[in-house]
Design a protein around this motif. Structure first.
Motif, PDB file in Angstrom:
ATOM      1  N   ARG A 189       0.836  -1.199   0.000  1.00  8.64           N
ATOM      2  CA  ARG A 189       0.000   0.000   0.000  1.00  8.64           C
ATOM      3  C   ARG A 189       0.876   1.257   0.000  1.00  8.64           C
ATOM      4  N   ILE A 190       1.906   1.263   0.823  1.00 10.80           N
ATOM      5  CA  ILE A 190       2.822   2.409   0.883  1.00 10.80           C
ATOM      6  C   ILE A 190       3.527   2.558  -0.465  1.00 10.80           C
ATOM      7  N   GLN A 191       3.950   1.429  -1.043  1.00 12.96           N
ATOM      8  CA  GLN A 191       4.615   1.477  -2.339  1.00 12.96           C
ATOM      9  C   GLN A 191       3.725   2.098  -3.399  1.00 12.96           C
ATOM     10  N   ARG A 192       2.449   1.680  -3.415  1.00 10.41           N
ATOM     11  CA  ARG A 192       1.509   2.229  -4.400  1.00 10.41           C
ATOM     12  C   ARG A 192       1.376   3.729  -4.228  1.00 10.41           C
ATOM     13  N   GLU A 193       1.287   4.162  -2.976  1.00  6.53           N
ATOM     14  CA  GLU A 193       1.126   5.597  -2.723  1.00  6.53           C
ATOM     15  C   GLU A 193       2.385   6.367  -3.107  1.00  6.53           C
ATOM     16  N   LEU A 194       3.552   5.796  -2.770  1.00  6.91           N
ATOM     17  CA  LEU A 194       4.810   6.458  -3.134  1.00  6.91           C
ATOM     18  C   LEU A 194       4.932   6.548  -4.639  1.00  6.91           C
ATOM     19  N   ASP A 195       4.448   5.504  -5.286  1.00  8.18           N
ATOM     20  CA  ASP A 195       4.547   5.393  -6.722  1.00  8.18           C
ATOM     21  C   ASP A 195       3.721   6.454  -7.433  1.00  8.18           C
ATOM     22  N   GLY A 196       2.521   6.702  -6.905  1.00 14.93           N
ATOM     23  CA  GLY A 196       1.617   7.612  -7.589  1.00 14.93           C
ATOM     24  C   GLY A 196       1.781   9.052  -7.147  1.00 14.93           C
ATOM     25  N   ALA A 197       2.595   9.278  -6.118  1.00 15.56           N
ATOM     26  CA  ALA A 197       2.687  10.621  -5.558  1.00 15.56           C
ATOM     27  C   ALA A 197       3.892  11.360  -6.100  1.00 15.56           C
ATOM     28  N   THR A 198       3.637  12.503  -6.712  1.00 15.50           N
ATOM     29  CA  THR A 198       4.767  13.334  -7.107  1.00 15.50           C
ATOM     30  C   THR A 198       5.266  14.059  -5.869  1.00 15.50           C
ATOM     31  N   ARG A 199       4.310  14.496  -5.048  1.00 14.50           N
ATOM     32  CA  ARG A 199       4.697  15.079  -3.762  1.00 14.50           C
ATOM     33  C   ARG A 199       4.321  14.057  -2.712  1.00 14.50           C
ATOM     34  N   ASN A 200       5.314  13.291  -2.259  1.00 16.49           N
ATOM     35  CA  ASN A 200       4.997  12.170  -1.384  1.00 16.49           C
ATOM     36  C   ASN A 200       5.153  12.499   0.098  1.00 16.49           C
ATOM     37  N   GLU A 201       5.098  13.792   0.382  1.00 19.43           N
ATOM     38  CA  GLU A 201       5.200  14.253   1.767  1.00 19.43           C
ATOM     39  C   GLU A 201       4.196  13.539   2.678  1.00 19.43           C
ATOM     40  N   LYS A 202       2.935  13.438   2.188  1.00 17.38           N
ATOM     41  CA  LYS A 202       1.873  12.805   2.993  1.00 17.38           C
ATOM     42  C   LYS A 202       2.206  11.350   3.299  1.00 17.38           C
ATOM     43  N   VAL A 203       2.763  10.662   2.297  1.00 19.14           N
ATOM     44  CA  VAL A 203       3.091   9.250   2.483  1.00 19.14           C
ATOM     45  C   VAL A 203       4.173   9.109   3.551  1.00 19.14           C
ATOM     46  N   PHE A 204       5.189   9.964   3.474  1.00 15.49           N
ATOM     47  CA  PHE A 204       6.267   9.878   4.457  1.00 15.49           C
ATOM     48  C   PHE A 204       5.808  10.324   5.841  1.00 15.49           C
ATOM     49  N   GLN A 205       4.810  11.224   5.877  1.00 21.26           N
ATOM     50  CA  GLN A 205       4.252  11.586   7.180  1.00 21.26           C
ATOM     51  C   GLN A 205       3.575  10.363   7.801  1.00 21.26           C
ATOM     52  N   GLU A 206       2.922   9.580   6.943  1.00 19.73           N
ATOM     53  CA  GLU A 206       2.289   8.356   7.442  1.00 19.73           C
ATOM     54  C   GLU A 206       3.343   7.358   7.909  1.00 19.73           C
ATOM     55  N   VAL A 207       4.415   7.214   7.131  1.00 21.01           N
ATOM     56  CA  VAL A 207       5.501   6.305   7.521  1.00 21.01           C
ATOM     57  C   VAL A 207       6.086   6.751   8.866  1.00 21.01           C
ATOM     58  N   ALA A 208       6.254   8.062   9.032  1.00 19.12           N
ATOM     59  CA  ALA A 208       6.780   8.597  10.295  1.00 19.12           C
ATOM     60  C   ALA A 208       5.846   8.256  11.461  1.00 19.12           C
ATOM     61  N   GLN A 209       4.521   8.332  11.213  1.00 20.74           N
ATOM     62  CA  GLN A 209       3.552   7.985  12.264  1.00 20.74           C
ATOM     63  C   GLN A 209       3.625   6.494  12.595  1.00 20.74           C
ATOM     64  N   LEU A 210       3.761   5.658  11.546  1.00 23.30           N
ATOM     65  CA  LEU A 210       3.861   4.217  11.772  1.00 23.30           C
ATOM     66  C   LEU A 210       5.130   3.890  12.560  1.00 23.30           C
TER      67      LEU A 210
END
Length: 138
Positions: free
Chosen positions: A29-50
């Motif tokens: 799921r994280i990979q898919r989000e990283l893949d589709g995100a040009t600005r992946n700040e939100k994804v990394f914020q989620e990774v930081a929370q995890l």
């Protein structure tokens, strides 16, 4: 090091944290989000929370920079080891990253799938790296 202990990803005793980090970013799921995100700040914020849920407190920037560095180290070693006659290099994270390249965007080229004919009318779902590579990587 000028930074206080615990602020850098590379301090000794950080092995568990990096393993946790790698397993989090390898999630499909994280990979898919990283893949589709040009600005992946939100994804990394989620990774930081995890990560925080596991007791490791990092900013999203630290997570993003760490993944970037791990990827570049991994690629450098893979390229080096791919050259004939080169002394093989080892790296403590290589196997873990290598094992998850099927999900990770780290993969330099998509894995060959001989079972799927190229002329298939149905396009198989593939993971396309979020960055463009120039040719001649073999």
């Amino acid at each position: 090091g000028s930074s206080p202990p615990g602020t850098e990803f590379d301090t000794p005793g950080i092995v568990d944290e990096v393993q946790t980090f790698l397993s989090l970013v390898a999630e499909e799921r994280i990979q898919r989000e990283l893949d589709g995100a040009t600005r992946n700040e939100k994804v990394f914020q989620e990774v930081a929370q995890l990560l925080a849920a596991h007791g490791y407190h990092r900013t999203y920037k630290q997570c993003r920079d760490k993944l970037k560095k791990l990827k570049s180290d991994y690629r450098a070693i893979k390229d080096h080891n791919g050259r004939s006659g080169a002394n093989r290099r080892t790296w403590k994270w290589f196997d873990q990253i290598d094992a998850s390249t099927s999900q990770l965007v780290i993969a330099v080229s998509p894995p060959a799938r001989p079972s799927t004919p190229a002329t298939s009318s149905r396009t198989p779902e593939r993971v396309v790296p979020g960055m463009k590579y120039s040719g001649g990587l073999n």
